[in-house]
Design an enzyme around this catalytic site. Structure first.
Site, short mmCIF file in Angstrom:
data_model
loop_
_atom_site.label_atom_id
_atom_site.label_comp_id
_atom_site.label_asym_id
_atom_site.label_seq_id
_atom_site.Cartn_x
_atom_site.Cartn_y
_atom_site.Cartn_z
N GLY A 39 0.06 -18.79 31.84
CA GLY A 39 0.32 -18.32 33.20
C GLY A 39 -0.68 -17.30 33.70
O GLY A 39 -1.80 -17.17 33.18
N HIS A 450 2.18 16.12 14.26
CA HIS A 450 1.12 16.98 14.76
C HIS A 450 -0.18 16.62 14.07
O HIS A 450 -0.18 16.44 12.85
CB HIS A 450 1.45 18.45 14.47
CG HIS A 450 0.32 19.36 14.86
ND1 HIS A 450 0.06 19.69 16.17
CD2 HIS A 450 -0.64 19.97 14.11
CE1 HIS A 450 -1.00 20.49 16.22
NE2 HIS A 450 -1.44 20.68 14.98
#
Ligand SMILES: Cc1cc2nc3c(=O)[nH]c(=O)nc-3n(C[C@H](O)[C@H](O)[C@H](O)COP(=O)(O)OP(=O)(O)OC[C@H]3O[C@@H](n4cnc5c(N)ncnc54)[C@H](O)[C@@H]3O)c2cc1C
Length: 473
Positions: A39, A450
């Protein structure tokens, strides 16, 4: 005449999502496709644009690599080479998708489908000949096609839709004017300004107007910094051919008073809307349409004609590939329950993220603080900025932020707006939190790694409490 439980028209994300789900639920399935498998998304949308944007990022990062000790010397950009890679990506994924559908047991038919009535689809092959397919249910997932604004000169050579830029050898104009302020327009402006084109962007109201206002404002600053000339509150009036190029005349009220401006261009890209592809029903067989021409459906994705269902862009909902896939899967579950009996094995997706693949990226889910106010929903919002975020700083991320919107009473997350690197990879976290009604306390208890971009989520929660007025739980 071949018989199936389900015949699907269109092999984009909506049709393919439905086909895989329907096979998993035990239905016999046929997909009819008139163009390429995959598509718009795979051939003329998500995948080719993201390939161009990735190339653009690489080019810009290499140009700006000096601070990391990267000096590419005489840097050269070979556009045809990027197009070659884009075409390899598209054709490889197309082949992989075709193999996956066949392996799943889906029958693929090439040709243009027409719904002759409930349970009957005719297919016309390009080389001639008609096949009739019989089905217990039909799913229309025929998508949309790009719209051209009907202004004088819209049909001149050099005026294009996104299809011309993304199919085949693409286009690399020196001066590109883009009409539109939505996702497609800004992604083209971002990519082509990095490639070195002189880009002018005409925006009807403001950039990305359906998103949080600060997103559009910040993006506008970034695009301007990268050389994009922008006209806001702009209305294109006409396009004329002049001295072998184009001249686009527009009216703009961006700086207050209305003025007329003429912009030169080698190419004009119209990226200001898409048209539903509903030209596939036999006379007397068209289901009810919305005022904008999309196909109406009920809670089970069934159209006004029993046995005919709809999914994806053509249903008039959110025009995004993952929304189409989710809708296709849901429609397949509804169809399986109708055809085979039993319970419906899926629920309608509630939270659909919206993403923009600029640098930094943009990703949103749920509602904004402004929408909450408009709807009378008591809300408290917080914003985390990236000044102290090590990962964003070391990556030299341009300005960005994370906004979180909480329900003021339940303290549940109801909206999130990310404007930062890898936003499109982090947004599923917010989608899940919003879907599950995750509260501020639960998010406060989350330990974020972190250094990471997502650490700033914690700062946004704290800000919702300290500045946004979110009551402590
Ligand atoms: C430039 C661009 C960039 C985009 N980027 C993104 C992005 O990054 N992320 C995102 O989520 N979305 C993006 N989108 C949107 C996304 O492509 C669409 O939302 C998605 O493709 C819709 O899927 P669909 O299955 O409903 O329709 P489509 O993908 O349009 O598929 C419909 C298919 O049906 C076929 N068809 C139509 N009529 C017939 C017929 N009569 N017989 C047989 N076959 C027929 C068509 O040929 C087509 O292959 C982008 C769109 C564009 C244009």
């Amino acid at each position: 005449m071949e018989k199936f439980d389900l015949v699907i028209i269109g092999s984009g994300p909506g049709g393919a999502g439905a086909a895989f789900k329907a096979r998993a639920l035990g239905l016999t399935v046929c997909v009819v496709e008139k163009r390429d498998i995959g598509g718009t998304c795979l051939n003329r949308g998500c995948i080719p644009t993201k390939t161009l944007l990735h190339g653009a990022d690489l080019l810009r990062e290499t140009r700006e690599g000096e601070r990391y000790g990267v000096n590419a010397g005489d840097l050269r950009f070979d556009f045809p080479k990027l197009i070659e890679w884009k075409n390899t990506v598209v054709s490889s994924l197309r082949q992989n998708q075709s193999t996956a559908l066949t392996k799943a047991g889906v029958t693929m038919v090439q040709g243009t489908a027409r719904v002759e009535g409930p349970g009957k689809v005719s297919v016309h092959a390009a080389e001639g000949g008609e096949t009739i397919l019989e089905a217990a249910a039909i799913l229309v997932a025929s998508g949309t096609t790009p719209a051209l604004l009907p202004i004088p000169g819209h049909d001149l050579p050099g005026v294009y839709t996104s299809d011309a830029f993304l199919e085949g050898d693409g286009l690399f104009p020196k001066q590109l004017t883009v009409i539109g302020g939505g996702v497609i327009a800004v992604e083209f402006a971002a990519a082509y300004s990095s490639f070195g084109s002189e880009v002018t962007l005409l925006v009807r109201s403001s950039l990305l107007s359906v998103m949080d206002r600060e997103i559009g404002q910040t993006l506008a600053l970034q695009l301007k910094k990268r050389g994009v000339v922008m006209y806001t509150k702009a209305r294109p009036e006409r396009i004329e051919a002049k001295d072998g190029a184009l001249a686009l005349t527009l009216t703009t009220e961006g700086s207050g008073e209305a003025k007329s401006v003429t912009v030169p261009a080698d190419a004009v890209l119209m990226a200001s809307g898409r048209t539903p592809d509903t030209n596939l029903f036999a006379p007397g067989c068209t289901p009810e349409l919305t005022a904008k021409g999309f196909i109406k459906s009920d809670d089970n994705m069934m159209t006004s004609i029993p046995g005919i269902y709809v999914a994806g862009d053509i249903s008039g909902g959110v025009q995004l590939a993952h929304a189409a896939t989710a809708e296709g899967e849901y429609a397949a579950a509804c169809i399986a329950a109708a055809v085979k009996g039993g319970v419906k094995k899926a629920a309608h997706a509630q939270v659909i993220p919206s993403c923009v693949y600029t640098t930094p990226e943009i990703a949103c889910a749920g509602i904004t603080a402004a929408e909450a106010a408009e709807k009378g929903i008591p809300a408290a919002a917080g914003k985390g900025v990236f000044g102290a975020n090590g990962k964003a700083f070391l990556e030299n991320q341009d300005r960005g932020f994370i906004k979180l919107v909480f329900h003021a009473e339940s303290r549940a997350l109801i909206g999130a707006q990310f404007f930062c690197n890898r936003a499109t990879e982090i947004i599923p976290w917010a989608v899940q939190c919003i879907g599950d009604g995750t509260t501020a306390e639960q998010i406060e208890r989350t330990v974020f790694p972190h250094p990471s971009i997502c650490e700033t989520i914690a700062a946004a929660v704290s800000d919702a409490v300290s500045r946004g007025g979110l009551k402590q739980g």
